[in-house]
Design a protein around this motif. Structure first.
Motif, PDB file in Angstrom:
ATOM      1  N   ASP A   1       0.636  -1.205  -0.150  1.00 35.94           N
ATOM      2  CA  ASP A   1      -0.081  -0.081   0.114  1.00 35.94           C
ATOM      3  C   ASP A   1       0.895   1.314   0.150  1.00 35.94           C
ATOM      4  N   GLU A   2       1.749   1.164   0.793  1.00 39.86           N
ATOM      5  CA  GLU A   2       2.721   2.720   0.852  1.00 39.86           C
ATOM      6  C   GLU A   2       3.565   2.649  -0.207  1.00 39.86           C
ATOM      7  N   GLN A   3       3.969   1.384  -0.681  1.00 40.87           N
ATOM      8  CA  GLN A   3       4.833   1.431  -1.898  1.00 40.87           C
ATOM      9  C   GLN A   3       4.390   2.060  -2.945  1.00 40.87           C
TER      10      GLN A   3
ATOM     11  N   ARG B   1       1.619   4.036  -2.971  1.00 39.43           N
ATOM     12  CA  ARG B   1       1.702   5.695  -2.970  1.00 39.43           C
ATOM     13  C   ARG B   1       2.778   6.194  -3.108  1.00 39.43           C
ATOM     14  N   ALA B   2       3.968   5.767  -2.560  1.00 44.36           N
ATOM     15  CA  ALA B   2       5.385   6.481  -2.782  1.00 44.36           C
ATOM     16  C   ALA B   2       5.654   6.446  -4.138  1.00 44.36           C
TER      17      ALA B   2
ATOM     18  N   GLY C   1       5.670   7.152   5.978  1.00 40.27           N
ATOM     19  CA  GLY C   1       4.663   5.910   6.259  1.00 40.27           C
ATOM     20  C   GLY C   1       5.143   5.445   7.324  1.00 40.27           C
TER      21      GLY C   1
END
Length: 302
Positions: free
Chosen positions: A142-144, A146-147, A161
């Motif tokens: 999820d964070e990957q 977005r990043a 995050g």
């Protein structure tokens, strides 16, 4: 008009293990109008494959899982039109900033032809070998994702995050595609995964679902996209044509293709097919691709 994608699983066996021939094979597919090519991913493999959620895991322990981004760079250099994807790249096994750079470089090399098929895999030992938390794999992905969007858009870029964090970094080259690289998720259609797709993804890759279940899940994803202010019609869905096997072990193309209308009606925009399931060697490939091209032309004009 639907799209057709070919998978590269087992292709090296046609050439005595030489994966260097992959560019020639994909170029033949491109010449016949195939829209997308993809390959699977494992960084490492453990002896216990019982956790595989889709039945028996048949590849042997010494199966060569070629790194997808590296392999697609070779395919990009050998082709001009076909889109490059994965099914799926186990994203949490790669650092987020490096993943963004690798995908952006591949997009630049291919002049904007990458569809990033991402997922979390299923094998705990693979995560332990990389020192990555298996329990946190969904949150990491999820964070990957977005990043990556931030790195492809902003300079300097910052992201904070629980699993991915950076501040004031510059990451070039940028993807060639406006808005960044399309991200597809290979995942089950649970409420949490549907929310992720609806928020920041461009496509969904279901595996082994019947048309009725695909249709139900597509409706849920599209409703969630609309609630997020996104166009539900923009959702891409790639799923495998269920292969119909013959007595000799190979698959029969015509009855396999007969499954296409039901999958299209369910919302599939891209249909997957693996040439190695239908051809014993590269000698049969051109005839197989010609049959696919004829079928695709009829489908496109139906």
């Amino acid at each position: 008009m639907g799209k057709l994608a070919i998978g590269l699983f087992d292709l090296h066996k046609w050439f005595g293990g030489d994966i260097g021939a992959v560019g020639d094979v994909v170029r033949l597919a491109e010449d016949r109008g195939i829209d997308q090519v993809f390959i699977g991913d494992h960084v490492s493999m453990g002896a216990n494959r019982a956790a595989y959620p889709f039945g028996e895991f048949t590849p042997p322990l010494d199966y060569p899982w070629f790194e997808p981004i590296t392999l697609m760079a070779a395919v990009a250099s050998a082709t001009r039109r076909i889109r490059l994807s994965m099914s799926i790249l186990i994203a949490p096994l790669r650092p987020a900033v490096l993943l963004a750079k690798q995908l952006a470089t591949l997009d630049a090399l291919s002049r904007g032809r990458v569809d990033a098929g991402l997922g979390v895999g299923w094998q705990r030992l693979e995560y332990e070998a990389q020192g990555v938390s298996f329990e946190s794999r969904g949150a990491i992905l999820d964070e990957q994702a977005r990043a990556c969007r931030v790195l492809w858009r902003d300079a300097p870029a910052s992201f904070h995050g629980a699993h991915v964090a950076f501040d004031g970094v510059y990451s070039y080259p940028r993807p060639v595609q406006p808005g960044g690289i399309p991200v597809w998720l290979g995942c089950a259609a649970t409420p949490r995964w549907i929310a992720r797709i609806a928020e920041y993804c461009d496509g969904w890759i279901p595996l082994g679902l019947p048309p009725a279940e695909i249709a139900h899940n597509v409706a849920q994803i599209q409703a969630a996209m609309a609630a997020n202010g996104r166009d539900p019609a923009s959702l891409a869905v790639r799923t495998m044509l269920p292969p119909v096997r013959r007595a000799d072990g190979l698959c029969d193309l015509e009855p396999t293709l007969a499954e296409a209308p039901a999958l299209r009606a369910a919302g599939a925009t891209h249909l997957e097919i693996y040439p190695t399931m239908f051809c014993r060697s590269e000698n049969a490939l051109e005839a197989f691709l010609d049959r696919l091209a004829d079928w695709k032309e009829r489908e496109d004009h139906a």
